[in-house]
Design a protein around this motif. Structure first.
Motif, PDB file in Angstrom:
ATOM      1  N   GLY A 179       0.724  -1.730  -0.052  1.00  0.00           N
ATOM      2  CA  GLY A 179      -0.037   0.129   0.025  1.00  0.00           C
ATOM      3  C   GLY A 179       0.658   1.365  -0.128  1.00  0.00           C
ATOM      4  O   GLY A 179       0.620   1.981   0.261  1.00  0.00           O
ATOM      5  N   LEU A 180       2.086   1.235   0.023  1.00  0.00           N
ATOM      6  CA  LEU A 180       2.918   2.154  -0.155  1.00  0.00           C
ATOM      7  C   LEU A 180       3.099   2.849  -1.503  1.00  0.00           C
ATOM      8  O   LEU A 180       3.308   2.537  -2.618  1.00  0.00           O
ATOM      9  N   PRO A 236      -2.035   1.544  -5.070  1.00  0.00           N
ATOM     10  CA  PRO A 236      -1.186   0.549  -4.689  1.00  0.00           C
ATOM     11  C   PRO A 236      -0.440  -0.271  -5.478  1.00  0.00           C
ATOM     12  O   PRO A 236      -0.620  -0.614  -7.280  1.00  0.00           O
ATOM     13  N   VAL A 237       0.744  -1.249  -5.510  1.00  0.00           N
ATOM     14  CA  VAL A 237       1.201  -2.095  -6.516  1.00  0.00           C
ATOM     15  C   VAL A 237       0.439  -3.811  -6.107  1.00  0.00           C
ATOM     16  O   VAL A 237       0.870  -4.012  -4.730  1.00  0.00           O
ATOM     17  N   VAL A 238       0.078  -4.643  -6.622  1.00  0.00           N
ATOM     18  CA  VAL A 238      -0.594  -5.949  -6.924  1.00  0.00           C
ATOM     19  C   VAL A 238       0.193  -6.370  -7.632  1.00  0.00           C
ATOM     20  O   VAL A 238      -0.368  -6.638  -8.839  1.00  0.00           O
ATOM     21  N   SER A 239       1.220  -7.419  -7.533  1.00  0.00           N
ATOM     22  CA  SER A 239       1.371  -8.923  -8.316  1.00  0.00           C
ATOM     23  C   SER A 239       0.420  -9.965  -8.368  1.00  0.00           C
ATOM     24  O   SER A 239      -0.592  -9.451  -8.392  1.00  0.00           O
ATOM     25  N   GLN A 240       0.846 -10.274  -9.379  1.00  0.00           N
ATOM     26  CA  GLN A 240       0.015 -11.844  -9.881  1.00  0.00           C
ATOM     27  C   GLN A 240       0.323 -13.332  -8.543  1.00  0.00           C
ATOM     28  O   GLN A 240       0.322 -14.238  -9.733  1.00  0.00           O
ATOM     29  N   THR A 241       1.496 -13.124  -8.175  1.00  0.00           N
ATOM     30  CA  THR A 241       1.856 -13.821  -7.065  1.00  0.00           C
ATOM     31  C   THR A 241       1.079 -14.393  -5.705  1.00  0.00           C
ATOM     32  O   THR A 241       1.379 -13.494  -5.308  1.00  0.00           O
ATOM     33  N   VAL A 242       0.882 -15.906  -5.613  1.00  0.00           N
ATOM     34  CA  VAL A 242       0.026 -16.316  -5.058  1.00  0.00           C
ATOM     35  C   VAL A 242       1.322 -16.212  -3.495  1.00  0.00           C
ATOM     36  O   VAL A 242       2.083 -16.913  -3.387  1.00  0.00           O
ATOM     37  N   VAL A 256       8.271  -9.564  -8.642  1.00  0.00           N
ATOM     38  CA  VAL A 256       6.816 -10.357  -9.037  1.00  0.00           C
ATOM     39  C   VAL A 256       6.165  -9.152  -9.679  1.00  0.00           C
ATOM     40  O   VAL A 256       5.128  -9.454 -10.072  1.00  0.00           O
ATOM     41  N   ALA A 257       6.560  -7.366  -9.064  1.00  0.00           N
ATOM     42  CA  ALA A 257       6.044  -6.217 -10.125  1.00  0.00           C
ATOM     43  C   ALA A 257       6.588  -5.123  -9.625  1.00  0.00           C
ATOM     44  O   ALA A 257       7.236  -4.905  -8.719  1.00  0.00           O
TER      45      ALA A 257
END
Length: 468
Positions: free
Chosen positions: A380-381, A390-396, A423-424
């Motif tokens: 959320g930085l 925010p930055v959201v990856s595609q890695t669980v 990953v992002a």
């Protein structure tokens, strides 16, 4: 065969250099209003001693600086405000510093003070000897004053350049102390001195940069691959370019280096051998009992809330902390403000669920967590204001396996890491931040859905962008 010989020789030399490595030091900044930070809106943050401290901590977070500047102070004991008669002088001596930076002489150039110029050398020697006699046996550096770009407040640049500076060269020879030439370093910076005498925050930063180069003896950090550790990977890179002109590895002597990778650069690497560069805080989470999570890098110790359970044998690196996802979390005092400079945060995790948070800053942002619904790693930085996202990856990361997760910001890019792989990533030239403490295992507002249900291990915060 030639390369093997080079490796062996360089390693032997490095062992010799490493024998002289010393721990980080307390720096006492002694001086006048320029040291004090007069005219700077936030001198606690932007005076040259404060900026010097931040620069030094890029090399080792244990460095400390203290500002003992006094506005109007003179070196001359018969001047209108003798430094040795001020309380800051006694405080500087009582601090028992390991390094002393003396920047005096500007106010001495005033005509009513300079009538005592014949005593300038003896009075400077008196000051040096007082610090040299301390049990801490400090390393002492004396500074050539910055230019007076406008003759103001009675301060006269001609006296500084033609008389004070030659005296300082003489003093350095008599006591065999180092000289930092701030006059030359700031000679082209008239625009950073609003009244011609006192630097603004940017000018104070230039003073700090000139001093840090001398104290460290390096142009750049010897962490050549950016992983925050000075080790055999960095040594191998240096050895491969031994006696060659490699600008990436030519780090000494500052400020302009010498165009060749040689023993000077090797000495710089040896000084930080096996150190973690820029480590601000490190919570191993290896305790077996108690309500405190210790910080191995500094004193940002965490306090346990709820009923977390220490797991001495179940971490990736020794132990870990198990949180129940209901009301367990750890809080710390202030550690780092992401808005102020590049930084990184890394942690090992196992378990958790979508929407839960690993590291957050109180009332500000979730630094590392799992995105709602999918459990992708996210941060959320973001840029302050409505335009930030925010930055959201595609890695669980909530799949029940151990993962090392991380976030790094280098001043222009945000990067998310899972198991040391990016990953992002996106472009971001500023972040929101605050001077609040951290939460481990809960969101920035302690929202019920953000409490972590699983294991957390080995949390680290750096004051630089780390590339694991």
């Amino acid at each position: 065969m030639r390369r093997v010989i080079s490796y062996t020789l360089i390693l032997a030399l490095m062992v010799g250099f490493a024998a002289d490595v010393t721990d980080a030091k307390l720096v006492a900044c002694v001086g006048d209003s320029i040291t004090y930070g007069s005219g700077i809106a936030d001198r606690a943050k932007d005076s040259y001693p404060a900026q010097l401290g931040r620069l030094l901590r890029e090399f080792d977070p244990q460095w400390q600086t203290q500002n003992f500047g006094v506005s109007g102070a003179t070196l001359l004991r018969k001047g209108d405000k003798p430094y040795v008669q001020q309380s800051a002088y006694n405080q500087a001596l009582a601090a028992k510093p390991d390094v002393v930076i003396i920047k005096l002489g500007t106010n001495d150039s005033k005509s009513w003070n300079w009538v005592y110029k014949e005593e300038f050398v003896s009075d400077y020697l008196y000051l040096i000897d007082a610090f040299a006699a301390l049990p801490s046996a400090p390393e002492i550096w004396i500074c050539k004053p910055v230019p007076a770009f406008t003759d103001n407040f009675g301060i006269t640049n001609a006296v500084i350049h033609d008389e004070v500076i030659p005296f300082i060269d003489e003093i350095a020879q008599q006591r065999d102390v180092g000289v930092i030439d701030l006059y030359t370093a700031l000679s082209g910076a008239a625009g950073l001195f609003p009244d011609g005498i006192h630097p603004n925050a940017q000018g104070a930063g230039m003073i700090a940069e000139a001093i840090v180069d001398v104290l460290i003896g390096l142009r750049a950090l010897p962490d050549f691959n950016g992983d925050a550790k000075v080790d055999f990977r960095d040594f191998a890179r240096l050895a491969q370019s031994w006696l060659e002109n490699d600008p990436m590895l030519d780090i000494a002597p500052p400020p302009d280096v010498d165009g060749i990778v040689d023993y000077r650069d090797l000495a710089g690497l040896a000084e930080y051998w096996l150190k973690e560069i820029g480590l601000v805080a490190h919570w191993p989470l290896d305790e077996r009992e108690g309500e405190v999570a210790g910080d191995n890098a500094a004193d940002h110790h965490g306090t346990l809330h709820g009923d977390p359970v220490w797991q001495p044998e179940d971490g990736v690196i020794a132990g870990a902390l198990l949180l129940d996802g209901l009301d367990d979390y750890v809080s710390t005092a202030y550690v780092s403000n992401p808005a102020e400079r590049p930084f990184s945060v890394f942690a090992w995790i196992k378990g958790g669920a979508p929407g839960q948070v690993v590291v957050a800053q109180k009332d500000e942002a979730n630094w590392l967590g799992a995105a709602p619904v999918e459990g992708y790693l996210m941060t959320g930085l973001k840029f302050p204001g409505r335009s930030g996202a925010p930055v959201v990856s595609q890695t669980v990361v909530t799949d029940g396996q151990w993962h090392r997760i991380g976030f790094a910001w280098d001043g222009s890019h945000r990067m998310l890491y899972v198991d040391d792989v990016v990953v992002a990533e996106d472009t971001q030239d500023s972040l929101g931040g605050s001077r609040e403490g951290l939460y481990f295992g809960a969101g920035y507002g302690l929202q019920p859905e953000t409490f972590w249900s699983g294991l957390i291990d080995d949390i680290r915060v750096y004051n630089r962008a780390v590339s694991p």
